[in-house]
Motif scaffolding. Structure first.
Motif, PDB file in Angstrom:
ATOM      1  N   ASN A 321       0.808  -1.221   0.000  1.00 15.92           N
ATOM      2  CA  ASN A 321       0.000   0.000   0.000  1.00 15.92           C
ATOM      3  C   ASN A 321       0.836   1.263   0.000  1.00 15.92           C
ATOM      4  O   ASN A 321       0.305   2.363   0.120  1.00 15.92           O
ATOM      5  N   CYS A 322       2.145   1.113  -0.097  1.00 12.93           N
ATOM      6  CA  CYS A 322       3.034   2.277  -0.021  1.00 12.93           C
ATOM      7  C   CYS A 322       3.142   2.945  -1.402  1.00 12.93           C
ATOM      8  O   CYS A 322       3.524   2.297  -2.376  1.00 12.93           O
ATOM      9  N   PRO A 323       2.812   4.233  -1.496  1.00 10.51           N
ATOM     10  CA  PRO A 323       2.883   4.885  -2.805  1.00 10.51           C
ATOM     11  C   PRO A 323       4.301   4.908  -3.374  1.00 10.51           C
ATOM     12  O   PRO A 323       4.486   4.847  -4.589  1.00 10.51           O
ATOM     13  N   ALA A 324       5.283   4.993  -2.486  1.00 10.09           N
ATOM     14  CA  ALA A 324       6.669   5.006  -2.974  1.00 10.09           C
ATOM     15  C   ALA A 324       7.017   3.640  -3.572  1.00 10.09           C
ATOM     16  O   ALA A 324       7.514   3.537  -4.701  1.00 10.09           O
ATOM     17  N   VAL A 330      12.934   3.241  -4.224  1.00  8.72           N
ATOM     18  CA  VAL A 330      13.730   2.240  -3.499  1.00  8.72           C
ATOM     19  C   VAL A 330      13.141   1.917  -2.118  1.00  8.72           C
ATOM     20  O   VAL A 330      13.496   0.914  -1.514  1.00  8.72           O
ATOM     21  N   LEU A 331      12.256   2.765  -1.627  1.00  6.08           N
ATOM     22  CA  LEU A 331      11.654   2.510  -0.317  1.00  6.08           C
ATOM     23  C   LEU A 331      10.618   1.393  -0.379  1.00  6.08           C
ATOM     24  O   LEU A 331       9.692   1.431  -1.183  1.00  6.08           O
ATOM     25  N   SER A 332      10.838   0.383   0.460  1.00  3.71           N
ATOM     26  CA  SER A 332       9.791  -0.614   0.707  1.00  3.71           C
ATOM     27  C   SER A 332       9.703  -0.690   2.229  1.00  3.71           C
ATOM     28  O   SER A 332      10.663  -1.111   2.883  1.00  3.71           O
ATOM     29  N   GLY A 391      12.267   8.815   0.094  1.00  4.20           N
ATOM     30  CA  GLY A 391      11.144   8.451  -0.785  1.00  4.20           C
ATOM     31  C   GLY A 391       9.799   8.515  -0.086  1.00  4.20           C
ATOM     32  O   GLY A 391       8.746   8.455  -0.728  1.00  4.20           O
ATOM     33  N   CYS A 392       9.803   8.641   1.238  1.00  2.00           N
ATOM     34  CA  CYS A 392       8.546   8.538   1.997  1.00  2.00           C
ATOM     35  C   CYS A 392       7.726   9.826   1.914  1.00  2.00           C
ATOM     36  O   CYS A 392       8.251  10.919   2.095  1.00  2.00           O
ATOM     37  N   THR A 393       6.424   9.669   1.674  1.00  2.00           N
ATOM     38  CA  THR A 393       5.530  10.836   1.637  1.00  2.00           C
ATOM     39  C   THR A 393       4.837  11.049   2.988  1.00  2.00           C
ATOM     40  O   THR A 393       3.964  11.908   3.098  1.00  2.00           O
ATOM     41  N   THR A 394       5.200  10.239   3.978  1.00  8.22           N
ATOM     42  CA  THR A 394       4.575  10.253   5.322  1.00  8.22           C
ATOM     43  C   THR A 394       3.050  10.079   5.245  1.00  8.22           C
ATOM     44  O   THR A 394       2.310  10.654   6.037  1.00  8.22           O
ATOM     45  N   CYS A 395       2.599   9.279   4.297  1.00 10.65           N
ATOM     46  CA  CYS A 395       1.147   9.161   4.069  1.00 10.65           C
ATOM     47  C   CYS A 395       0.434   8.254   5.080  1.00 10.65           C
ATOM     48  O   CYS A 395      -0.778   8.262   5.154  1.00 10.65           O
ATOM     49  N   ARG A 396       1.195   7.445   5.810  1.00  7.43           N
ATOM     50  CA  ARG A 396       0.652   6.528   6.822  1.00  7.43           C
ATOM     51  C   ARG A 396      -0.129   5.351   6.254  1.00  7.43           C
ATOM     52  O   ARG A 396      -0.812   4.655   6.995  1.00  7.43           O
ATOM     53  N   ALA A 397      -0.035   5.129   4.949  1.00 11.92           N
ATOM     54  CA  ALA A 397      -0.761   3.975   4.397  1.00 11.92           C
ATOM     55  C   ALA A 397      -0.208   2.684   5.005  1.00 11.92           C
ATOM     56  O   ALA A 397      -0.947   1.730   5.260  1.00 11.92           O
ATOM     57  N   CYS A 398       1.102   2.665   5.236  1.00  8.02           N
ATOM     58  CA  CYS A 398       1.737   1.473   5.810  1.00  8.02           C
ATOM     59  C   CYS A 398       1.200   1.202   7.214  1.00  8.02           C
ATOM     60  O   CYS A 398       0.817   0.079   7.546  1.00  8.02           O
ATOM     61  N   GLU A 399       1.149   2.259   8.023  1.00  2.01           N
ATOM     62  CA  GLU A 399       0.713   2.092   9.411  1.00  2.01           C
ATOM     63  C   GLU A 399      -0.763   1.709   9.475  1.00  2.01           C
ATOM     64  O   GLU A 399      -1.179   0.934  10.337  1.00  2.01           O
ATOM     65  N   TYR A 408       5.918   3.691  11.289  1.00  6.12           N
ATOM     66  CA  TYR A 408       7.022   3.966  10.359  1.00  6.12           C
ATOM     67  C   TYR A 408       7.430   5.423  10.335  1.00  6.12           C
ATOM     68  O   TYR A 408       8.602   5.760  10.273  1.00  6.12           O
ATOM     69  N   VAL A 409       6.401   6.299  10.302  1.00  2.45           N
ATOM     70  CA  VAL A 409       6.686   7.708  10.037  1.00  2.45           C
ATOM     71  C   VAL A 409       7.619   8.279  11.105  1.00  2.45           C
ATOM     72  O   VAL A 409       8.563   9.003  10.797  1.00  2.45           O
ATOM     73  N   ASP A 410       7.373   7.917  12.379  1.00  2.84           N
ATOM     74  CA  ASP A 410       8.247   8.442  13.435  1.00  2.84           C
ATOM     75  C   ASP A 410       9.696   8.009  13.216  1.00  2.84           C
ATOM     76  O   ASP A 410      10.634   8.784  13.414  1.00  2.84           O
TER      77      ASP A 410
HETATM   78  S1  SF4 Z   1       4.269   6.635   5.156  1.00  2.00           S
HETATM   79 FE1  SF4 Z   1       4.545   4.453   4.774  1.00  2.00          FE
HETATM   80  S2  SF4 Z   1       3.245   4.005   3.002  1.00  2.00           S
HETATM   81 FE2  SF4 Z   1       3.509   6.233   3.062  1.00  2.00          FE
HETATM   82  S3  SF4 Z   1       5.272   6.606   1.735  1.00  2.00           S
HETATM   83 FE3  SF4 Z   1       6.077   6.419   3.840  1.00  2.00          FE
HETATM   84  S4  SF4 Z   1       6.637   4.262   4.024  1.00  2.00           S
HETATM   85 FE4  SF4 Z   1       5.312   4.437   2.225  1.00  2.00          FE
END
Ligand code: SF4
Ligand code: SF4
Length: 722
Positions: A321-324, A330-332, A391-399, A408-410
């Motif tokens: 679900n991570c947009p990156a 390269v971010l997973s 690469g992270c957009t801090t979107c929180r989709a992962c969390e 993750y974002v923290d």
């Molecule tokens: S917050 Fe999570 S899902 Fe969103 S870009 Fe960053 S690592 Fe990917």
């Protein structure tokens, strides 16, 4: 059975487990201190919702249901394992109250058999998705199959023990034999001739083995018993070395999760001055006894982060679900988590044995003594490429997706903080916006004196002219300076005027909230902006003004609401979606003009996933006559980020597969003629997305306030959204 053998098995397996568990605890204890023992009732509620009920696993996906079966199986079968271990010492042991002649015992036998059968079914589903229809997101190792094999064997061996025992019990029902068979059949109570609904799985196994001799039956019962009794203990020892460690750590990980608002990042120091002292002239890279700024090395993470590393199930929902990740960056997130965990394990002996030093003054309250003498292995770039973090957009989709509540974002922002503030290493495109926010209070570096120019001709008062105004319209940088976004500010202001709200704006007294700086790791710049804005807001509050702050920007909303209280600015902060909906409900605004067309609403991450506002924008759109609301393939908490958050708005995307284009295509697939947003940054990104598809003239892009403004405007004929 055989108490000596069971005692030996206990001694070896539990002894080995104790040694490993002690090491894992010692490693956990090397982490930075954080207080997670507050709000116990909320934590228990969390465990019930996310660990036991497994809310995030999804009830309609086969894998989610299969996981629930296995989890329930572990809970129910734990008692069965205890009973079997006890029978090695006393053949009639039934945990005192679960004997075959008691109601509890009979009820448990039935539940246990049903649950064990469901576990076998659950295992079959997992095997199917690992072998026949493998899911890319999962780690498909042999280890996983071995573990599934062990789980199934534990269940089947228990059924075999029951089945063979029942049949023996029937055969010897009148003459209680001595010796091994007598001990074997002792726990089975009243004998039955055939299938028993009270023990369906055991009975089925009985049917399978009933043609065998007494001796074979005795062997099978023994085999079932010892296989189950031993395998559980062997399994326990495998857990700490595999991703299945989460069987032990998931409940505590959920219990100790961060209960602060999702949109609040923790300050590194109480104010900018203290932060400056913390950053200081000598970094912890040169002097390891100095407290770290953010995270540079694995030993800088908190014990809760280490628990996160232990708990990752490798399910891959985060990366899926991570947009990156899904656009080829390269971010997973999953692999980031695993890389951090593996690095932690390779360093565990150094970390556990390292001497500690009390860090210098000016450290955050939650800092631990720092391990010294470890050598400096930086997470970025020594173990991962900095692009992973950028690469992270801090979107929180992962969390949002993670079933075990890993954050993750923290972590990513803490790693960025060290890169930016200690090492001065960040994408070069961030240099200008950082400087512009510092000098002119906006990332576009436009003149502070032009900040209120968007309101020309609207007769809106500045707070300086109306210091007692109770409602402040916080405009934000985008709607103050970006020509397209200025229209959002104008529509919002017009609606407030129509509704008769006495509000004012700050004009050039307003500066960027600092959200992009903070998410990009520049905590010092953020703290400086937050302190300055907080002083302005509190100044008017002291004069009897500003009780409520309204903003049309989800980033400003999140920061003002969830992060400014740390800097002394405590106000009621409302996003315009909620505020305007309230005005519609109070009939202070009445959408009357039809706005015809199909409208797809795009969820902003900072409004939806961060602040749980999904319905208000949709309700506003739903109140507009003629408007047909359609949903994109991914929406609400599963919505795809527009690609602007986390400072990405000012960074070059790492490849040509752009996040905003992917999101635009999803929205276009709905057949919508208008894309609605509630965030000026989303609007910019999606407008660019439309341009990339050459659809900018065909498909409209409007904020919910603009659509509502069209519908509420006096004397407008019915018109298509424009
Ligand atoms: S917050 Fe999570 S899902 Fe969103 S870009 Fe960053 S690592 Fe990917
Ligand atoms: S972090 Fe969470 S979602 Fe991602 S792989 Fe691990 S358990 Fe799954």
């Amino acid at each position: 059975m055989n108490p000596i053998l069971m005692s030996l098995i206990f001694a070896v397996t539990l002894g080995t487990f104790a040694v490993v568990a002690k090491k894992r605890f010692a490693l956990l204890a090397t982490g930075r201190a954080v207080d997670r023992f507050d709000r116990i009732p909320d934590r228990i509620k969390s465990v019930i919702t996310y660990a036991f009920y497994q809310k995030k696993m999804g009830y309609y996906e086969p894998v989610g249901t299969a996981h629930k079966f296995i989890f329930i199986g572990f809970v129910v079968l734990l008692l069965r394992s205890i009973i079997l271990w006890g029978r090695a010492f006393s053949p009639t042991f039934n945990a005192f109250i679960f004997g075959p002649d008691t109601l509890l015992g009979q009820g448990y036998e039935l539940i246990k058999d049903v649950v064990a059968t469901l576990v076998v079914l659950g295992v079959s589903v997992f095997v199917y998705y690992r072998t026949v229809k493998p899911q890319k997101r999962m780690t498909l190792s042999t280890e996983g199959l071995v573990i599934l094999g062990i789980i199934a064997t534990m269940m089947l061996s228990d059924m075999l023990y029951d089945g063979a025992g029942m049949e023996l019990s029937w055969r010897f029902r009148s003459a209680g034999p001595e010796g091994i068979i007598g001990k074997l059949i002792a726990p089975f109570g009243t004998a039955h001739e055939g299938f028993t609904f009270g023990a369906p799985a055991g009975s089925l196994f009985r049917m399978l083995v009933r043609g065998t001799t007494d001796d074979t039956l005795a062997c099978l019962a023994q085999a079932g018993f010892w296989t189950h009794a031993t395998l559980v203990l062997v399994f326990l020892n495998i857990l700490p070395f595999s991703k299945h460690f989460h069987i032990l750590t998931a409940v505590p990980n959920v219990f100790f999760r961060d209960l602060e608002p999702m949109g609040r990042l923790r300050p590194l120091a109480e104010n900018a001055e203290k932060l400056m002292e913390l950053v200081g002239a000598v970094s912890e890279l040169e002097d390891p006894t100095k407290a770290p700024v953010g995270v540079a090395r694995i030993e800088h993470f908190s014990w809760k982060s280490i628990l996160d590393f232990y708990t990752c199930t490798e399910c891959g929902r985060c990366s899926d679900n991570c947009p990156a990740h899904t656009t080829g960056k390269v971010l997973s997130p999953k692999h980031l988590m695993l890389a951090l965990r593996d690095h932690l394990y390779t360093r565990q002996d150094d970390l556990i044995g390292a001497p500690t030093a009390v860090p210098a003054e000016g450290i955050p309250a939650d800092a631990n003594p720092i391990a010294v003498g470890l050598g400096s292995i930086l997470i970025a770039p020594d173990m991962l490429h900095p692009d992973v973090l950028w690469g992270c957009t801090t979107c929180r989709a992962c969390e949002e997706q993670c079933p075990v509540m890993i954050s993750y974002v923290d972590k990513i922002v803490d790693l960025r903080r060290n890169l930016v503030m200690v090492r001065g290493e960040f994408p070069h495109t961030l240099a200008k916006p950082f400087e512009a926010m510092e000098v002119n209070g906006n990332p576009w570096n436009l003149s502070r004196s032009d900040r209120g120019a968007w309101s020309d001709g609207l007769n809106i008062k500045m707070m300086a002219e109306n210091p007692k105004a109770e409602v402040l319209f916080w405009v934000g940088c985008a709607a103050s300076y970006d020509d397209r976004a200025k229209k959002i500010a104008r529509s919002t202001a017009k609606l407030l005027q129509t509704a008769g709200i006495d509000f004012a704006i700050l004009g050039q007294e307003e500066s960027c909230t600092g959200d992009p700086a903070r998410r990009a790791g520049n905590e010092f710049l953020f703290a400086t902006l937050a302190e300055s804005n907080a002083a302005t807001l509190n100044g008017y509050k002291e004069q009897g003004g500003i009780r409520t702050i309204i903003t049309a920007c989800p980033h400003c909303f999140n920061t003002l609401k969830n992060e400014y209280p740390d800097f002394g600015a405590k106000f009621e902060v409302v996003h315009h979606a909620d505020y305007l909906l309230g005005l519609v409900a109070q009939k202070k605004l009445t959408p009357v003009n039809a706005v015809k067309g199909k409208v797809a609403y795009h969820d902003s991450c900072y409004l939806g996933r961060y602040n749980d506002i999904y319905e208000s924008p949709r309700k506003i759109l739903g109140a507009i006559p003629g408007l047909e609301l359609v949903e994109a393939e991914a929406s609400k908490n599963k919505g795809l980020c527009c690609g602007a958050g986390g400072g990405q708005m000012w960074m070059e995307e790492q490849n040509t597969n752009r996040v905003n284009v992917k999101r635009t295509l999803q929205l276009l697939n709905t057949g919508a003629t208008t894309i609605a947003t509630a965030c000026p940054f989303c609007m910019t990104m999606l407008t660019d997305g439309l341009k990339s598809q050459d659809k900018q003239d065909e498909i409209k892009q409007l904020d919910i306030a603009e659509l509502l403004d069209q519908s509420c405007a006096v004397s407008l004929p019915a018109k298509a959204a424009e």
